[in-house]
Design an enzyme around this catalytic site. Structure first.
Site, mmCIF file in Angstrom:
data_model
loop_
_atom_site.group_PDB
_atom_site.id
_atom_site.type_symbol
_atom_site.label_atom_id
_atom_site.label_comp_id
_atom_site.label_asym_id
_atom_site.label_seq_id
_atom_site.Cartn_x
_atom_site.Cartn_y
_atom_site.Cartn_z
ATOM 1 N N GLU A 197 0.802 -1.222 0.000
ATOM 2 C CA GLU A 197 0.000 0.000 0.000
ATOM 3 C C GLU A 197 0.846 1.289 0.000
ATOM 4 O OE1 GLU A 197 -1.957 0.495 3.633
ATOM 5 O OE2 GLU A 197 -3.185 2.163 2.930
ATOM 6 N N THR A 243 2.481 -8.283 -0.939
ATOM 7 C CA THR A 243 2.375 -8.249 0.520
ATOM 8 C C THR A 243 1.893 -9.603 1.003
ATOM 9 O OG1 THR A 243 1.138 -7.453 2.447
ATOM 10 C CG2 THR A 243 0.096 -7.080 0.338
ATOM 11 N N ILE A 244 2.466 -10.052 2.091
ATOM 12 C CA ILE A 244 1.993 -11.318 2.673
ATOM 13 C C ILE A 244 0.575 -11.148 3.199
ATOM 14 C CG2 ILE A 244 4.295 -12.142 3.289
ATOM 15 C CD1 ILE A 244 3.509 -11.445 6.272
ATOM 16 N N ASP A 245 0.148 -9.881 3.450
ATOM 17 C CA ASP A 245 -1.143 -9.634 4.105
ATOM 18 C C ASP A 245 -2.349 -9.830 3.179
ATOM 19 O OD1 ASP A 245 0.434 -8.835 6.250
ATOM 20 O OD2 ASP A 245 0.384 -6.737 5.655
ATOM 21 N N MET A 262 0.593 -12.570 11.537
ATOM 22 C CA MET A 262 0.605 -11.211 10.977
ATOM 23 C C MET A 262 -0.654 -10.970 10.133
ATOM 24 S SD MET A 262 4.522 -10.471 9.888
ATOM 25 C CE MET A 262 5.669 -9.761 11.067
ATOM 26 N N GLU A 311 -2.732 -10.361 14.466
ATOM 27 C CA GLU A 311 -2.038 -9.366 15.305
ATOM 28 C C GLU A 311 -2.893 -8.139 15.624
ATOM 29 O OE1 GLU A 311 1.480 -8.123 13.156
ATOM 30 O OE2 GLU A 311 0.339 -7.589 11.369
#
Ligand code: F6P
Length: 345
Positions: A104, A127-129, A171, A224
């Site tokens: 982002e 992104t891992i997210d 995460m 998290e």
């Protein structure tokens, strides 16, 4: 005119970044375009720290985690001096375009540099997210989820042998993608995500019910940024301000475990997976997605499709405007959350 494009990786490292770099360099070589690697995200363009990339620079990097270019969280629009340095080095290195690979923050920076300063830029989402709008998936997510699943599989051994509750903190920033996918694939008993504040009494009731049914262990996955519901908040102001720091989340797992142990008198342990989720070799899925993204990014360079971001829609690789990509956070799909709920307890 000979073309020279730049590529930078910025924001948190992520499995698959090297696969993108390799794909861009290999594809560019076929079109007689040279590629300049910008070191450490936008910082490299500010400081003039660059490295020409050729076929031999990208040999053997496909399975490697991290990024051969290095990364940082430097913003290109921090102040006028920073932006001027970038514009100066852009001319100095005679760049004809730039591929910014990031999440982002990176894509916001790219959008501003394109819109306000007219720089020919495009983005590749990483992104891992998996929290970026405008793409169904980001590379890195699949690898992070497999790390979580592997950890849950291993934690089952101790949980079952010692009849314990195991809390696994994962995460994901402000979204529950990693927690939900990891929890579903790992067979977790409770999954807590930021999108749905949790009730500690409900969590404890689920754990007690399992005990009554003779299942003497439980696995809880907590994202998290998962929060207790305000009417049942068990966190002190101090704990709250330590856990939910904007730039450094983490710690809810420990407090959750303490609360469960106190309320149920059952041995409870915590494992915070942390940066393990971001490290190591990308899965085959992430290598392929990152490679497809890199190839598409280069094709967009050739077509002059600036101000856009490479995107996966269904099974097709396409693109969306950077503006659309950064407009909002992509929160966990409700359908996936309902799936989590079916297996709870
Ligand atoms: O965005 C990826 C991510 O790993 C998040 O899941 C996490 O909250 C954050 O980065 C950690 O960032 P940093 O590397 O700055 O500690």
């Amino acid at each position: 005119m000979h073309k020279r494009i730049g590529i930078l990786t910025s924001g948190g490292d992520c499995p698959g970044l090297n696969a993108v770099i390799r794909a861009v360099v290999r594809r560019a070589a076929l079109s007689n375009t040279s590629v300049l690697g910008i070191k450490n995200g936008w910082r490299g363009l500010i400081e003039g720290d660059v490295e020409p990339l050729n076929r031999s620079s990208v040999t053997g990097i496909l399975p490697r985690g991290g990024t051969i270019l290095g990364t940082s969280r430097t913003s290109p629009t921090k102040d006028a001096e920073t932006t001027d340095a970038i514009l100066h080095n852009w001319r100095h290195f005679e760049l004809t375009g730039l591929i910014a690979v990031g999440g982002e923050g990176t894509l916001k920076g790219a959008f501003e540099m394109w819109q306000k300063h007219n720089l020919p830029l495009l983005g590749v989402p990483k992104t891992i997210d998996n929290d970026l709008s405008g793409t169904d998936r980001t590379f890195g997510f699949d690898t992070a989820v497999s790390v979580v699943v592997d950890a849950i599989d291993r934690l089952h051994s101790t949980a079952e042998s010692h009849h314990r509750v195991m809390v696994v903190e994962v995460m994901g920033r402000h979204t529950g993608w990693i927690a939900a996918y990891g929890g579903i694939a790992g067979g977790a008993d409770v999954v807590l995500v930021p999108e749905h504040p949790f009730h500690i009494s409900r969590v404890c009731a689920q754990l007690s019910k399992r005990q009554e049914q003779g299942r003497l262990f439980s696995i809880i996955v907590v994202a998290e940024d998962a929060h207790p519901a305000t009417d049942e908040d068990f966190l002190s102001d101090e704990a709250r301000s330590t856990i939910y720091q904007h730039d450094r989340l983490g710690g809810i797992g420990t407090l959750l475990a303490r609360e469960i142990e106190m309320r149920l008198n059952v041995e409870t342990r915590v494992t915070k997976l942390g940066y393990v989720q971001r490290g190591g070799s990308p899965t085959a899925y992430d290598r392929i997605l990152a490679t497809r993204f890199g190839i598409k990014a280069f094709e967009m360079v050739e077509a002059g499709e600036w101000g856009r971001m490479v995107s996966l829609q269904g099974t097709s690789i396409t693109s969306v405007s950077l503006e659309e990509a950064i407009r909002e956070v992509k929160y966990l799909d409700e359908i996936i959350f309902r799936l989590v709920d079916i297996f709870a307890g």
